[in-house]
Motif scaffolding. Structure first.
Motif, short mmCIF file in Angstrom:
data_model
loop_
_atom_site.label_atom_id
_atom_site.label_comp_id
_atom_site.label_asym_id
_atom_site.label_seq_id
_atom_site.Cartn_x
_atom_site.Cartn_y
_atom_site.Cartn_z
N SER A 71 -38.84 -39.11 -108.93
CA SER A 71 -39.69 -39.42 -107.58
C SER A 71 -38.78 -40.26 -106.63
O SER A 71 -38.91 -40.14 -105.33
N GLN A 72 -38.13 -41.13 -107.08
CA GLN A 72 -37.28 -42.16 -106.27
C GLN A 72 -36.18 -41.30 -105.62
O GLN A 72 -36.02 -41.24 -104.45
N ALA A 73 -35.74 -40.20 -106.29
CA ALA A 73 -34.85 -39.53 -105.61
C ALA A 73 -35.45 -38.64 -104.62
O ALA A 73 -34.84 -38.30 -103.47
N ARG A 74 -36.65 -38.15 -104.91
CA ARG A 74 -37.35 -37.16 -103.77
C ARG A 74 -37.55 -38.08 -102.45
O ARG A 74 -37.48 -37.55 -101.54
N HIS A 75 -37.88 -39.57 -102.74
CA HIS A 75 -38.30 -40.26 -101.72
C HIS A 75 -36.83 -40.40 -100.89
O HIS A 75 -37.13 -40.32 -99.50
N VAL A 76 -35.78 -40.49 -101.51
CA VAL A 76 -34.47 -40.64 -100.80
C VAL A 76 -34.46 -39.43 -99.79
O VAL A 76 -34.10 -39.80 -98.62
N ARG A 77 -34.60 -38.18 -100.43
CA ARG A 77 -34.38 -37.16 -99.64
C ARG A 77 -35.41 -36.87 -98.50
O ARG A 77 -35.23 -36.45 -97.45
N ASP A 78 -36.62 -37.26 -98.88
CA ASP A 78 -37.75 -37.24 -97.77
C ASP A 78 -37.36 -38.12 -96.68
O ASP A 78 -37.53 -37.99 -95.48
N LEU A 79 -36.91 -39.26 -96.87
CA LEU A 79 -36.27 -40.20 -95.65
C LEU A 79 -35.04 -39.73 -95.25
O LEU A 79 -34.67 -40.03 -93.79
N LEU A 80 -34.20 -38.82 -95.76
CA LEU A 80 -33.23 -38.32 -94.89
C LEU A 80 -33.56 -37.17 -94.10
O LEU A 80 -33.00 -36.79 -92.93
N ALA A 81 -34.73 -36.45 -94.48
CA ALA A 81 -35.27 -35.24 -93.66
C ALA A 81 -35.84 -35.66 -92.43
O ALA A 81 -36.56 -36.73 -92.53
N PRO A 82 -36.26 -34.67 -91.50
CA PRO A 82 -36.91 -35.11 -90.25
C PRO A 82 -38.59 -35.48 -90.68
O PRO A 82 -39.00 -34.99 -91.53
N PRO A 83 -38.99 -36.58 -90.05
CA PRO A 83 -40.44 -36.95 -90.35
C PRO A 83 -41.56 -35.78 -90.20
O PRO A 83 -41.11 -34.77 -89.46
#
Length: 263
Positions: A71-83
């Motif tokens: 879940s934390q890894a997914r969050h990091v990738r979400d924060l890298l992706a466009p909103p």
């Protein structure tokens, strides 16, 4: 002349990659973080200062080095992706109310004794059935699950209130990471920031949740009968984008599902 100790407390902010990577580094120095991740101190500093948009390979090194969970890894990738965009809450309410299939399904769940609610990803309330209104008194008035949990209406209702607070903060961090530029995200944080306990949990914990384990039971006390109740929680997307159906199935002492009576 002695200086008075600062009374400043960290305030909850919209999730950013720089804030989260600083938070998960924790008590490690940047030198120690560089040693365990293989990413240079300078690069780590640039990420945490918001001056560097890291490449995927660097992100993978940080995730592995810090031992982040899925879940934390997914969050990091979400924060890298466009909103991501999010449909306005009032528009979603109208879409739910005009969808006979969604309304019929809510009625069916009520007839089976299941607590049910349509919400948006940020837990803004769109429509509740009577069982959910009874379990969460005045949630329909408060309008969002998070302020209800941290507010006075839940105090005599939730019997594991600490877990529910932790759960809702972890969920909001996950969702707001993707929807970080939305009006709804900023509006909800403005509502929650005046609550010291919300700020403490938000700024000190790194838990991220994109859902809820079915064995992580919701526990509360019926407002009329005072009976202690336990339910497993499920969530699912529906045919209307940005609408989520939440279900709570009541369990007896042996963990077997049973119907809820309105009497």
């Amino acid at each position: 002349m002695s200086r008075k100790p600062s009374t400043h407390r960290p305030q909850a902010r919209v999730p950013t990659l720089s804030d989260f990577m600083t938070q998960v580094r924790g008590r490690l120095s940047r030198r120690e973080a560089a040693e365990i991740t293989g990413v240079s101190e300078h690069y780590i500093r640039n990420i945490e200062d918001g001056d560097r948009h890291p490449k995927a390979a660097i992100v993978a090194q940080l995730i592995a080095g810090y031992g982040l969970n899925m879940s934390q890894a997914r969050h990091v990738r979400d924060l890298l992706a466009p909103p991501l965009d999010l449909t306005p809450t009032e528009t979603l309410k109208e879409q739910v109310m005009q969808n006979s299939g969604l309304l019929d399904h809510l009625d069916l769940l009520e007839s089976k004794g299941v607590l049910a609610a349509y919400v948006d990803p940020l837990l803004n309330v769109l429509l509740l059935n009577k069982h959910m209104i009874r379990a969460y008194p005045r949630l329909d008035v408060v309008g969002n699950v998070a302020p209800w949990i941290f507010g006075p209406h839940s105090r005599d209702i939730l019997t594991d209130r600490g877990n529910e607070k932790d759960q809702v903060v972890a969920l909001l961090k996950a969702v707001m990471g993707g929807h970080r530029d939305c009006f709804q995200t900023n509006h909800l944080l403005r509502r929650l920031r005046p609550i010291p306990e919300f700020n403490r949990i938000w700024t000190t914990r790194t838990r991220i949740a994109y859902g809820r384990e079915t064995t992580d039971y919701l526990r509360w006390r019926d407002q009329f009968t005072k009976e202690p109740l336990t339910a497993s929680i499920y969530s699912t997307d529906v045919e209307v984008p940005d609408v989520v159906l939440y279900l709570a199935f009541i369990k007896d002492d042996d963990g077997i599902q049973r119907n809820l009576s309105m009497s």
